[in-house]
Design a protein around this motif. Structure first.
Motif, PDB file in Angstrom:
ATOM      1  N   LEU A  72      -9.178  -2.284  -0.906  1.00  0.00           N
ATOM      2  CA  LEU A  72      -9.569  -3.031   0.283  1.00  0.00           C
ATOM      3  C   LEU A  72      -9.106  -2.300   1.527  1.00  0.00           C
ATOM      4  O   LEU A  72      -8.108  -1.570   1.517  1.00  0.00           O
ATOM      5  N   HIS A  73      -9.860  -2.493   2.604  1.00  0.00           N
ATOM      6  CA  HIS A  73      -9.525  -1.910   3.900  1.00  0.00           C
ATOM      7  C   HIS A  73      -8.518  -2.836   4.576  1.00  0.00           C
ATOM      8  O   HIS A  73      -8.772  -4.025   4.718  1.00  0.00           O
ATOM      9  N   ILE A  74      -7.405  -2.270   4.967  1.00  0.00           N
ATOM     10  CA  ILE A  74      -6.336  -3.064   5.589  1.00  0.00           C
ATOM     11  C   ILE A  74      -6.344  -2.947   7.100  1.00  0.00           C
ATOM     12  O   ILE A  74      -6.336  -3.932   7.817  1.00  0.00           O
ATOM     13  N   ASP A  75      -6.344  -1.734   7.613  1.00  0.00           N
ATOM     14  CA  ASP A  75      -6.164  -1.434   9.035  1.00  0.00           C
ATOM     15  C   ASP A  75      -4.730  -1.795   9.420  1.00  0.00           C
ATOM     16  O   ASP A  75      -4.389  -2.958   9.655  1.00  0.00           O
ATOM     17  N   SER A 166      -3.899   6.048   6.632  1.00  0.00           N
ATOM     18  CA  SER A 166      -2.958   5.356   7.520  1.00  0.00           C
ATOM     19  C   SER A 166      -3.687   4.791   8.725  1.00  0.00           C
ATOM     20  O   SER A 166      -4.893   4.957   8.876  1.00  0.00           O
ATOM     21  N   ASP A 167      -2.928   4.131   9.562  1.00  0.00           N
ATOM     22  CA  ASP A 167      -3.427   3.573  10.825  1.00  0.00           C
ATOM     23  C   ASP A 167      -4.695   2.721  10.607  1.00  0.00           C
ATOM     24  O   ASP A 167      -4.711   1.898   9.722  1.00  0.00           O
ATOM     25  N   GLN A 171      -6.075   1.942   3.624  1.00  0.00           N
ATOM     26  CA  GLN A 171      -6.658   1.249   2.476  1.00  0.00           C
ATOM     27  C   GLN A 171      -5.515   0.894   1.523  1.00  0.00           C
ATOM     28  O   GLN A 171      -4.469   1.550   1.534  1.00  0.00           O
ATOM     29  N   ALA A 172      -5.743  -0.091   0.684  1.00  0.00           N
ATOM     30  CA  ALA A 172      -4.785  -0.420  -0.369  1.00  0.00           C
ATOM     31  C   ALA A 172      -5.534  -0.405  -1.693  1.00  0.00           C
ATOM     32  O   ALA A 172      -6.631  -0.951  -1.798  1.00  0.00           O
ATOM     33  N   LEU A 173      -4.937   0.257  -2.681  1.00  0.00           N
ATOM     34  CA  LEU A 173      -5.520   0.361  -4.023  1.00  0.00           C
ATOM     35  C   LEU A 173      -4.576  -0.293  -5.017  1.00  0.00           C
ATOM     36  O   LEU A 173      -3.378  -0.009  -5.018  1.00  0.00           O
TER      37      LEU A 173
END
Length: 198
Positions: A72-75, A166-167, A171-173
């Motif tokens: 998922l995209h975190i930002d 980063s920044d 993303q988180a896997l």
């Protein structure tokens, strides 16, 4: 003899070129993709798209499809500014596939305390010093996912969250150690593509 020297040089160049190609020959994505699938990478994938995703992973090592419930995209900026609505619904959709739910709430004084409640436990995402130095984006992300991994470990999950980039591109896997090792091996020559522990 003068006519032989250019020929010898050409042979040496082609020989070196062939040797370089052989020594740097990369394992095809299909091999890494097959290993990843065998390691249950797609176990939670959307059943309607499982065939398509299997082909993506096998043929081009495309592991970034959100329908696999692994990424998922975190930002990092959104997270550090306590805008959890940006990613929390998708995060809980991924965790829900594993029968886990994460409740995230900012404290009443989060703007000064930089604290949040994760499943009722208070957590300081970053310090004032880290905010002043500009390190707070990375610190908030790492702190948040490190704590989430602790929750998952207590529940005996084999998967844990790894971060990628980063920044604003953070993303988180959610990976097992074996899945992480396969991805790290695939990208050994592209370190920026290797997920890292929070």
């Amino acid at each position: 003899m003068k006519h032989l020297i250019p020929s010898i040089i050409l042979l040496l160049c082609f020989g070196c070129s062939d040797h370089k190609t052989t020594s740097n020959n990369q394992t095809p994505d299909s091999v890494f993709g097959s290993k990843l699938i065998a390691a249950d990478f797609l176990i939670y994938a959307d059943s309607l798209t499982i065939n398509e995703q299997t082909e993506q992973v096998k043929n081009s090592f495309d592991i970034y499809d959100e329908r696999n419930y692994k990424i998922l995209h975190i930002d990092a900026e959104e997270l550090a500014e306590f805008n959890f609505d940006f990613f929390q619904p998708q995060l809980n959709e991924i965790l829900g596939k594993r029968n886990f739910h994460l409740d995230v709430k900012a404290t009443n004084n989060y703007e000064t305390s930089h604290e949040v409640f994760l499943n009722g436990e208070k957590l300081k995402l970053f310090t004032n010093e880290e905010l002043e130095k500009g390190d707070f984006l990375a610190k908030a992300s790492r702190t948040f996912f490190k704590k989430l991994n602790e929750f998952l470990k207590k529940q005996h999950f084999k998967e844990s969250f790894f971060l990628l980039y980063s920044d604003n591109d953070l993303q988180a896997l959610l990976l097992t150690d074996k899945q992480f090792q396969i991805i790290a091996e695939r990208y050994e020559n592209e370190p920026i593509e290797i997920p890292y522990r929070p």
